[in-house]
Design an enzyme around this catalytic site. Structure first.
Site, short mmCIF file in Angstrom:
data_model
loop_
_atom_site.label_atom_id
_atom_site.label_comp_id
_atom_site.label_asym_id
_atom_site.label_seq_id
_atom_site.Cartn_x
_atom_site.Cartn_y
_atom_site.Cartn_z
N ARG A 111 0.87 -1.12 -0.05
CA ARG A 111 0.08 -0.14 -0.04
C ARG A 111 0.99 1.19 -0.07
NH1 ARG A 111 -3.17 -2.84 4.18
NH2 ARG A 111 -4.94 -3.88 2.90
N LYS A 133 3.60 11.24 -10.79
CA LYS A 133 2.53 10.48 -11.65
C LYS A 133 3.51 9.22 -12.10
CE LYS A 133 -0.17 13.56 -14.71
NZ LYS A 133 -0.49 13.85 -16.08
N GLU A 174 10.51 17.25 -24.91
CA GLU A 174 9.45 17.71 -23.51
C GLU A 174 9.98 19.04 -22.81
OE1 GLU A 174 6.74 16.65 -22.29
OE2 GLU A 174 6.68 14.61 -22.79
N LYS A 210 8.21 22.78 -14.10
CA LYS A 210 7.19 21.69 -13.57
C LYS A 210 6.80 21.55 -12.11
CE LYS A 210 5.80 17.10 -14.41
NZ LYS A 210 6.05 15.75 -15.04
N GLU A 220 -3.68 17.12 -10.93
CA GLU A 220 -4.12 17.51 -12.19
C GLU A 220 -5.69 17.85 -12.22
OE1 GLU A 220 -2.13 15.53 -15.46
OE2 GLU A 220 -3.94 15.91 -16.34
N ARG A 224 -2.09 22.01 -13.65
CA ARG A 224 -1.16 21.01 -14.13
C ARG A 224 -1.48 20.39 -15.59
NH1 ARG A 224 1.57 15.52 -11.07
NH2 ARG A 224 2.69 15.12 -12.49
N ASN A 228 0.46 18.99 -20.18
CA ASN A 228 -0.09 17.95 -21.38
C ASN A 228 0.15 18.52 -22.80
OD1 ASN A 228 -0.34 15.90 -19.48
ND2 ASN A 228 -2.43 16.56 -18.98
N HIS A 231 0.24 16.28 -25.99
CA HIS A 231 0.09 15.11 -25.67
C HIS A 231 -1.42 14.25 -25.99
CE1 HIS A 231 3.63 15.79 -23.25
NE2 HIS A 231 3.72 14.57 -22.76
N HIS A 235 0.11 11.32 -27.53
CA HIS A 235 -0.10 9.84 -26.92
C HIS A 235 -0.49 8.83 -27.78
CE1 HIS A 235 0.38 10.89 -22.13
NE2 HIS A 235 1.59 10.22 -22.61
N HIS A 245 8.19 8.36 -27.18
CA HIS A 245 7.44 9.38 -26.27
C HIS A 245 7.74 10.88 -27.09
CE1 HIS A 245 4.88 10.97 -23.38
NE2 HIS A 245 6.04 11.75 -22.67
N1 LIG Z 1 5.10 10.11 -15.17
C1 LIG Z 1 5.24 11.23 -16.01
O1 LIG Z 1 4.72 12.24 -15.83
C2 LIG Z 1 5.68 11.02 -17.49
C3 LIG Z 1 6.00 12.22 -18.39
C4 LIG Z 1 6.52 11.94 -19.45
C5 LIG Z 1 6.78 10.76 -19.88
N2 LIG Z 1 6.63 9.85 -19.16
C6 LIG Z 1 6.66 8.43 -19.82
O2 LIG Z 1 8.27 8.30 -19.96
C7 LIG Z 1 8.43 7.17 -20.76
C8 LIG Z 1 9.43 7.90 -21.50
O3 LIG Z 1 10.53 7.97 -21.35
P1 LIG Z 1 12.03 8.01 -21.89
O4 LIG Z 1 11.79 9.08 -23.06
O5 LIG Z 1 12.88 8.77 -20.87
O6 LIG Z 1 12.26 6.78 -22.47
P2 LIG Z 1 12.57 5.47 -22.11
O7 LIG Z 1 12.45 4.98 -20.44
O8 LIG Z 1 11.78 4.59 -22.78
O9 LIG Z 1 14.19 5.12 -22.54
C9 LIG Z 1 14.55 5.81 -23.73
C10 LIG Z 1 15.70 4.82 -24.15
O10 LIG Z 1 16.94 5.57 -23.50
C11 LIG Z 1 17.92 4.59 -23.22
N3 LIG Z 1 18.77 5.21 -22.04
C12 LIG Z 1 18.35 5.37 -20.96
N4 LIG Z 1 19.04 6.23 -20.29
C13 LIG Z 1 20.19 6.09 -21.05
C14 LIG Z 1 21.55 6.63 -20.76
N5 LIG Z 1 22.04 7.43 -19.80
N6 LIG Z 1 22.50 6.40 -21.98
C15 LIG Z 1 21.98 5.76 -22.91
N7 LIG Z 1 21.04 5.15 -23.09
C16 LIG Z 1 20.04 5.50 -22.23
C17 LIG Z 1 16.91 3.65 -22.68
O11 LIG Z 1 17.59 2.18 -22.64
C18 LIG Z 1 15.83 3.58 -23.73
O12 LIG Z 1 16.47 2.91 -24.84
C19 LIG Z 1 7.38 7.00 -21.61
O13 LIG Z 1 6.53 5.58 -21.02
C20 LIG Z 1 6.29 8.02 -20.91
O14 LIG Z 1 4.92 7.65 -20.96
C21 LIG Z 1 6.05 9.78 -17.96
#
Ligand SMILES: NC(=O)c1ccc[n+]([C@@H]2O[C@H](COP(=O)([O-])OP(=O)(O)OC[C@H]3O[C@@H](n4cnc5c(N)ncnc54)[C@H](O)[C@@H]3O)[C@@H](O)[C@H]2O)c1
Length: 339
Positions: A111, A133, A174, A210, A220, A224, A228, A231, A235, A245
Site C-alpha cells: 500500500r 505521476k 519535453e 514543472k 491534475e 497541471r 499535457n 500529449h 499519446h 514518447h
Molecule cells: N510520469 C510522467 O509524468 C511522465 C511524463 C512524460 C513521460 N513519461 C513516460 O516516460 C516514458 C518515456 O521516457 P524516456 O523518453 O525517458 O524513455 P525510455 O524510458 O523509454 O528510455 C529511452 C531509451 O533511453 C535509453 N537510455 C536511458 N538512459 C540512458 C543513458 N543514460 N544512456 C544511454 N541510453 C539510455 C533506454 O535504454 C531506452 O532505450 C514513456 O513511458 C512515457 O509515458 C511519464
C-alpha cells in the site's frame, strides 16, 4: 540545486551523484533497484553509495516493454522474495518508462513504500520523474497508475551530457514543450544554441516550471494539465505507432499549435514547427490508421462530459485549456499528415 516538488519531495540537480544517495530514513534495510538496460555504467557508483543497506538489483525490459502487467507481476514477486518492507525503498534508474514503473511499484507495494528516482534521460529528468505521476500501459498509455511523489529525484547532468544524440533529441521535445507552456527563455535557448543548448540552463529551468505547477496541483485537477501540451494527439500517435514518447510529443505539438492557431489565433505556429524540425524532431506522423487514432484520442484521460479538452497556446508561454471540436482535431491531424 535543490527544488521542492511537494511537501516531501525534493529534486537534486548537480554533476555527479549525491552522497548519501538516498534521503535519511529510519528503519530502511533494503533497496530494490529497478534498472533499465544501458544504465549499468551507473551501478558501481550507486552500490558504492548504498553501503548501509542491502541493494537488490532487478533489471527491467527497455522502454515501454517495462510498463506492462507482466513486468509488474515479476517485480512484485521480486519484492516479496527480497522481503521489501514498509521502511524500504524502490529506486528507479533509467528513462521515464523505468521511473514510471518504479513509482507505480512503490505506490502499490504494501500500500505504498518510498520511491527514489534517478532519471538517466533528459525526458525523465525534466518530466517523467518529476511530479509524482506513475503508471503502466493497459490498452492505452498510462491507463493504470497512481500519484505517488518520490521522496527524492536525482538529476546528474554528467549522465545527461553523455546521452547518445538520438535519445537527447527525443528528450528535448519535453524540455521545449515546457518552454512553450511555462518559460519562453527555454524556447529562446534552443533557438540560440539548437540541440546543444546548455543543460545547466534548460534542465533547471524546465524542472522549475514543472515543480512550480505540480506543487499547486499534484492531482491534475487544474493548472497541471498545461503540461499535457502536445500529449492529447501525441499519446495517441505514440500508442498507435510505437513511436518514442518524445517523438510522438513533437508530432502532437505540431497538431496542438495548429489547433491553437485555428481557435485562439496563435501566430507562432510556423516558428514552432521550424524549431522542432531544426532540433531533429519529427513533425509528421508515421502511417497510422486514422479511426484507431481518433478512438485513442477519445479514450484519453483528457476527455470529460463536455468533450475533448486540449491544451492550446494563445502566445508562447501562455497556455489555455479549451474544449475542442472534432473539426479542430481533424485540422490538427491534417497538419501531421493524417487525413
Ligand atoms: N510520469 C510522467 O509524468 C511522465 C511524463 C512524460 C513521460 N513519461 C513516460 O516516460 C516514458 C518515456 O521516457 P524516456 O523518453 O525517458 O524513455 P525510455 O524510458 O523509454 O528510455 C529511452 C531509451 O533511453 C535509453 N537510455 C536511458 N538512459 C540512458 C543513458 N543514460 N544512456 C544511454 N541510453 C539510455 C533506454 O535504454 C531506452 O532505450 C514513456 O513511458 C512515457 O509515458 C511519464
Amino acid at each position: 540545486m535543490r527544488y521542492l516538488s511537494g511537501p516531501a519531495s525534493e529534486v537534486l540537480v548537480d554533476r555527479g551523484l549525491p552522497d548519501p544517495l538516498l534521503p535519511v530514513r529510519e528503519g530502511r534495510r533494503k533497496v530494490l533497484v529497478l534498472s533499465q538496460p544501458g544504465t549499468d555504467f551507473l551501478a558501481p557508483a550507486i552500490v558504492d553509495r548504498l553501503d548501509d543497506v542491502e541493494p537488490v538489483v532487478v533489471p527491467v525490459p527497455d522502454r515501454d516493454e517495462a510498463k506492462t502487467l507482466g513486468v509488474l507481476d515479476i517485480v512484485y514477486h521480486r519484492c516479496a522474495e527480497a522481503g521489501i518492507g514498509r521502511h524500504d525503498t524502490i529506486l528507479g534508474v533509467g528513462g521515464g518508462a523505468t521511473t514510471d514503473l518504479a513509482g507505480f511499484v512503490a505506490a502499490t507495494w504494501l500500500r505504498g513504500v518510498e520511491s527514489v528516482l534517478l532519471p538517466t534521460t533528459l525526458l525523465g529528468a525534466v518530466d517523467a520523474a518529476i511530479g509524482g505521476k506513475t503508471g503502466i500501459n493497459l490498452g492505452g498509455k498510462n491507463m493504470v497508475g497512481a500519484f505517488w511523489p518520490p521522496s527524492r529525484v536525482i538529476v546528474d547532468l554528467d549522465v545527461l551530457d553523455s546521452l547518445p544524440r538520438d535519445i537527447k533529441v527525443e528528450g528535448t521535445a519535453e524540455v521545449y514543450k515546457t518552454g512553450l507552456v511555462g518559460d519562453p527563455a527555454i524556447v529562446d535557448a534552443y533557438r540560440d544554441h539548437g540541440i546543444d543548448a546548455p543543460l545547466e540552463l534548460v534542465v533547471p529551468a524546465a524542472i522549475a516550471v514543472k515543480t512550480s505547477v505540480v506543487i499547486e496541483d499534484l492531482r491534475e485537477s487544474g493548472r497541471r494539465a498545461i503540461l499535457n501540451f502536445g500529449h492529447t494527439i501525441g499519446h495517441a500517435v505514440e500508442f498507435a505507432s510505437g513511436l518514442a514518447h518524445g517523438h510522438a510529443v513533437s508530432i502532437g505539438m505540431v497538431a496542438a499549435v495548429t489547433v491553437s492557431e485555428r481557435r485562439l489565433g496563435f501566430n507562432h505556429k510556423d516558428e514552432v514547427i521550424s524549431d522542432l524540425d531544426a532540433l531533429g524532431l519529427p513533425v509528421n506522423a508515421p502511417e497510422v490508421d486514422r479511426d484507431h487514432l481518433m478512438s485513442l484520442v477519445e479514450r484519453d484521460k483528457k476527455i470529460d462530459a463536455a468533450g475533448i479538452r486540449m491544451v492550446l497556446l494563445s502566445e508562447i508561454g501562455e497556455p489555455v485549456i479549451d474544449h475542442v471540436t472534432t473539426a479542430d482535431i481533424a485540422a490538427g491531424l491534417a497538419a501531421i499528415g493524417i487525413s
